[in-house]
Design a protein around this motif. Structure first.
Motif, PDB file in Angstrom:
ATOM      1  N   GLY A 168       0.795  -1.220   0.000  1.00  0.00           N
ATOM      2  CA  GLY A 168       0.000   0.000   0.000  1.00  0.00           C
ATOM      3  C   GLY A 168       0.822   1.261   0.000  1.00  0.00           C
ATOM      4  O   GLY A 168       1.114   1.838  -1.052  1.00  0.00           O
ATOM      5  N   TYR A 169       1.210   1.710   1.184  1.00  0.00           N
ATOM      6  CA  TYR A 169       1.932   2.980   1.266  1.00  0.00           C
ATOM      7  C   TYR A 169       3.313   2.912   0.636  1.00  0.00           C
ATOM      8  O   TYR A 169       3.803   3.883   0.075  1.00  0.00           O
ATOM      9  N   LEU A 170       3.993   1.760   0.698  1.00  0.00           N
ATOM     10  CA  LEU A 170       5.320   1.665   0.085  1.00  0.00           C
ATOM     11  C   LEU A 170       5.197   1.547  -1.428  1.00  0.00           C
ATOM     12  O   LEU A 170       6.035   2.055  -2.170  1.00  0.00           O
ATOM     13  N   GLY A 171       4.159   0.852  -1.899  1.00  0.00           N
ATOM     14  CA  GLY A 171       3.956   0.700  -3.336  1.00  0.00           C
ATOM     15  C   GLY A 171       5.118   0.003  -4.017  1.00  0.00           C
ATOM     16  O   GLY A 171       5.598   0.451  -5.062  1.00  0.00           O
ATOM     17  N   SER A 172       5.561  -1.116  -3.445  1.00  0.00           N
ATOM     18  CA  SER A 172       6.750  -1.781  -3.957  1.00  0.00           C
ATOM     19  C   SER A 172       6.404  -2.773  -5.064  1.00  0.00           C
ATOM     20  O   SER A 172       5.591  -3.683  -4.880  1.00  0.00           O
ATOM     21  N   ILE A 173       7.055  -2.613  -6.198  1.00  0.00           N
ATOM     22  CA  ILE A 173       6.901  -3.560  -7.283  1.00  0.00           C
ATOM     23  C   ILE A 173       7.474  -4.912  -6.838  1.00  0.00           C
ATOM     24  O   ILE A 173       8.416  -4.973  -6.045  1.00  0.00           O
ATOM     25  N   GLY A 174       6.877  -5.988  -7.335  1.00  0.00           N
ATOM     26  CA  GLY A 174       7.344  -7.325  -6.984  1.00  0.00           C
ATOM     27  C   GLY A 174       6.596  -7.971  -5.846  1.00  0.00           C
ATOM     28  O   GLY A 174       6.908  -9.101  -5.458  1.00  0.00           O
ATOM     29  N   PHE A 175       5.587  -7.321  -5.293  1.00  0.00           N
ATOM     30  CA  PHE A 175       4.903  -7.797  -4.093  1.00  0.00           C
ATOM     31  C   PHE A 175       4.080  -9.057  -4.329  1.00  0.00           C
ATOM     32  O   PHE A 175       3.997  -9.939  -3.471  1.00  0.00           O
ATOM     33  N   ALA A 176       3.440  -9.194  -5.484  1.00  0.00           N
ATOM     34  CA  ALA A 176       2.352 -10.170  -5.648  1.00  0.00           C
ATOM     35  C   ALA A 176       2.785 -11.613  -5.424  1.00  0.00           C
ATOM     36  O   ALA A 176       2.125 -12.357  -4.688  1.00  0.00           O
ATOM     37  N   LEU A 177       3.871 -12.046  -6.066  1.00  0.00           N
ATOM     38  CA  LEU A 177       4.251 -13.456  -5.957  1.00  0.00           C
ATOM     39  C   LEU A 177       4.662 -13.834  -4.534  1.00  0.00           C
ATOM     40  O   LEU A 177       4.108 -14.792  -3.975  1.00  0.00           O
ATOM     41  N   PRO A 178       5.608 -13.128  -3.890  1.00  0.00           N
ATOM     42  CA  PRO A 178       5.931 -13.514  -2.512  1.00  0.00           C
ATOM     43  C   PRO A 178       4.764 -13.334  -1.554  1.00  0.00           C
ATOM     44  O   PRO A 178       4.624 -14.098  -0.589  1.00  0.00           O
ATOM     45  N   ALA A 179       3.908 -12.336  -1.802  1.00  0.00           N
ATOM     46  CA  ALA A 179       2.735 -12.161  -0.941  1.00  0.00           C
ATOM     47  C   ALA A 179       1.813 -13.361  -1.038  1.00  0.00           C
ATOM     48  O   ALA A 179       1.215 -13.786  -0.040  1.00  0.00           O
TER      49      ALA A 179
END
Length: 649
Positions: A519-530
């Protein structure tokens, strides 16, 4: 070596496997052995050179002497003596039986409880039973304590391929459950790799525990190999941040780390110098439990704040409710309140899915990733009642309407501008107070018929957009339209950053879904490890879906092998436009040249298949529905790669 304490282990299946004049490293029980074949006999030495610990089994026999591979010291291959010196290495008895080679070592002393045993048991007693990480040279003692607990069935360790993925997985676990998981790394680069995922947890208020190995205390600050002062390094991200020492109060230190993570919904970090990880626990050491160490969080708001909020609600005719991620565990009560006062409910992007878009009062997402339904009802309202949201500029909550804001965190209240009625209290308690005190006192308009009309208008607009086709790939709306029909109603959806996320927020209509994002960080790459973290939290009780663009997916591409290794039936919907499309869009908006945003990609479906998952690649709109049907029906991890048009978002 006394024969009565000897245990024999087969270390070589056949004498022919080790030619004359060669050495190799083997293990007898837990003892490392340098096995040598020299002058027609087999000999066994301690595998550690006494000077620097070099593995002698990786050395070579030259001129009748075994040379250490690290610093060139010579030993006799059978006696272990260093010619001309008093030092040497220990030897072990060897027997050849039916061409197999056996080595005898002293019977192992039963394991004695260590400091890390006490701390890991304390961690588990507090409910942290899920760890994502990588085992390495500076965390082996702590890893061994975890191994013992996993063998007892008390915890689960997931070995990931990148420590950043481990931190993101733990962050997603905390966002989904409200409970911390742990991420785990070696000293130096392993620990610094976790920073992005830890910052993601911190700014989105997800509890998380970071555990790091460290080089020996005596070389901290000397520039030793992989030596980084991790307490200083983590000082910006970790709210609780300590080095564990031999004389620490070990169970208490772990208890305090976990309490800070849970109560403050923040990052706690403990680093373990190498030398103390295998130290015996002091006498009378005992793991701690949370009993008597933490109180319930059901804190009621001050009476003055309640009275002001009730007065505003009683006067409102067209109130709306806006919920953010912070309200996710109180939604049943909030929806009951909405039904009581006829209030349309909209969410922030992070709060997507907290009310179903099928609910008569559900209006979808507000803001840049949202629906015109939510914006319309906010603009037509005469009062905003906001739960667990902090007015991010991406959300677009107007500051011109009379507003009541409720949050558990007093610093989140009036964070960006003045609020008419800030209410500090636990959300579910506050909602229950509101419901009781508003009974029979409101005179609001029933806006349900208008909500139906607005959804009809928006769905008609979406159907018109479905017709768009530039011949350059599939439109995003076509993908999410198929997902509306085919995705499991109760799936946990993990979404990445970029145009894929904006389209997902706008076009996908939530049922009983839960959504996780950076959300606030908006970091690309989140979806797979999440999605890895989400699956460990829900197991097979709910489906897990990751939605990503090609740019984000490539960030932690290797951890698709983690998904396969642990048989996680995660479904990945991958939008591939060979471009960082959101950045190109921002460059145009800023009147810059589009530059350095093109991408060179593999065939992601082929990659998924090579990893042991099920992959399908489609390039035409008419292929999407059938392919997605196969992906969701597959019993195991699966990836659908769709070649998309970067302009049709």
């Amino acid at each position: 070596m006394p024969n009565k304490n000897i245990q024999w282990y087969k270390v070589l299946n056949n004498t022919a496997d080790l030619p004359e004049g060669r050495v190799t490293s083997v293990t007898a029980g837990h003892t490392g052995i340098c096995l040598a074949h020299f002058e027609g006999k087999f000999c066994a030495l301690d595998n550690k050179c006494p000077h620097q610990g070099g593995p002698l089994g990786e050395g070579s026999i030259e001129n009748g002497l075994l040379r250490c591979p690290w610093h060139g010291w010579d030993y006799h291959p059978c006696s272990g003596k260093a010619p001309g010196y008093d030092d040497g290495v220990d030897t072990f008895p060897v027997e050849v039986r039916d061409d197999a080679v056996y080595v005898g070592v002293e019977e192992e002393i039963p394991h004695k409880e260590t400091i890390t045993d006490v701390m890991v048991e304390t961690m588990i007693n507090w409910g942290i039973d899920t760890v994502f990480g990588m085992v390495g040279h500076s965390n082996l003692g702590l890893a061994d304590a975890m191994r013992r607990q996993e063998e007892k069935g008390n915890m689960k360790f997931y070995g990931i391929r990148h420590e950043g993925a481990g931190a993101f997985a733990a962050s997603a676990y905390g966002k989904l459950t409200g409970k911390p998981a742990a991420c785990f790394a070696i000293a130096g680069p392993g620990s610094t790799n976790m920073f992005t995922g830890l910052w993601d947890a911190k700014v989105d208020r997800a509890p998380i525990l970071a555990l790091t190995g460290q080089v020996a205390s005596q070389v901290v600050g000397t520039g030793n190999f992989q030596e980084v002062d991790l307490v200083r390094a983590f000082s910006t991200v970790a709210e609780f941040n300590h080095r564990v020492l031999g004389n620490s109060k070990h169970a208490e230190l772990m208890t305090l780390a976990i309490k800070h993570a849970i109560i403050n919904r923040d990052v706690s970090h403990l680093t373990f110098p190498d030398e103390m990880q295998e130290m015996s626990a002091p006498e009378n050491s005992a793991a701690q439990t949370p009993e008597g160490r933490i109180s319930p969080f059901q804190i009621a708001p001050p009476r003055e704040s309640v009275d002001k909020a009730i007065d505003m609600l009683c006067k409102a005719e067209r109130p709306v409710i806006i919920v953010g991620h912070g309200a996710r565990f109180s939604m049943d009560a909030i929806i009951e309140l909405a039904e009581q006062i006829n209030a349309p409910v909209m969410t922030t992007f992070k709060g997507k899915g907290q009310i179903s878009d099928m609910h008569p009062l559900g209006c979808g997402v507000l803001g840049r990733s949202g629906t015109p339904i939510a914006s319309w009802f906010m603009n037509e309202s005469d009062l905003l009642l906001v739960f667990g949201a902090s007015f991010s500029n991406h959300t677009g909550i107007t500051d011109h309407k009379p507003t009541i804001q409720v949050d558990f965190d007093p610093l989140a209240l009036s964070k960006f501008h003045k609020i008419d009625a800030p209410v500090w209290g636990e959300i579910s308690v506050t909602v229950e107070i509101f419901r009781k005190e508003l009974e029979g006192k409101t005179n609001t308009v029933d806006q349900r018929p208008e909500i139906v009309k607005r959804w009809e208008l928006w769905r008609a607009e979406k159907n018109n957009r479905l017709k768009d086709d530039h011949g350059k790939g599939v439109s995003s709306i076509a993908i999410f339209n198929a997902m509306n029909e085919l995705a499991p109603d109760n799936a946990v959806m993990c979404v990445d950053v970029g145009n894929n996320a904006y389209s997902f927020g706008r076009y996908y209509e939530s049922k009983q879904n839960t959504f996780l994002m950076s959300g606030y960080l908006g970091s690309i790459g989140f979806a797979l490890p999440a999605s890895i973290g989400a699956w460990t939290a829900v197991g097979d009780s709910r489906p897990v879906v990751a939605v990503a663009g090609d740019g984000g997916f490539c960030q932690y591409l290797a951890d698709l092998t983690t998904v396969v290794k642990y048989k996680m039936p995660i479904k990945i919907i991958l939008l591939n436009n060979s471009e960082l499309g959101k950045i190109s869009k921002e460059q145009r908006a800023g009147e810059f040249e589009v530059w350095a945003t093109s991408l060179h990609n593999p065939n992601f479906a082929d990659f998924a298949n090579s990893c042991g998952a099920f992959g399908i690649r489609v390039e035409k709109k008419e292929e999407v529905h059938a392919a997605m049907e196969k992906i969701f029906a597959h019993n195991g991890p699966a990836l659908l790669e769709v070649i998309t048009d970067v302009e049709l978002i």
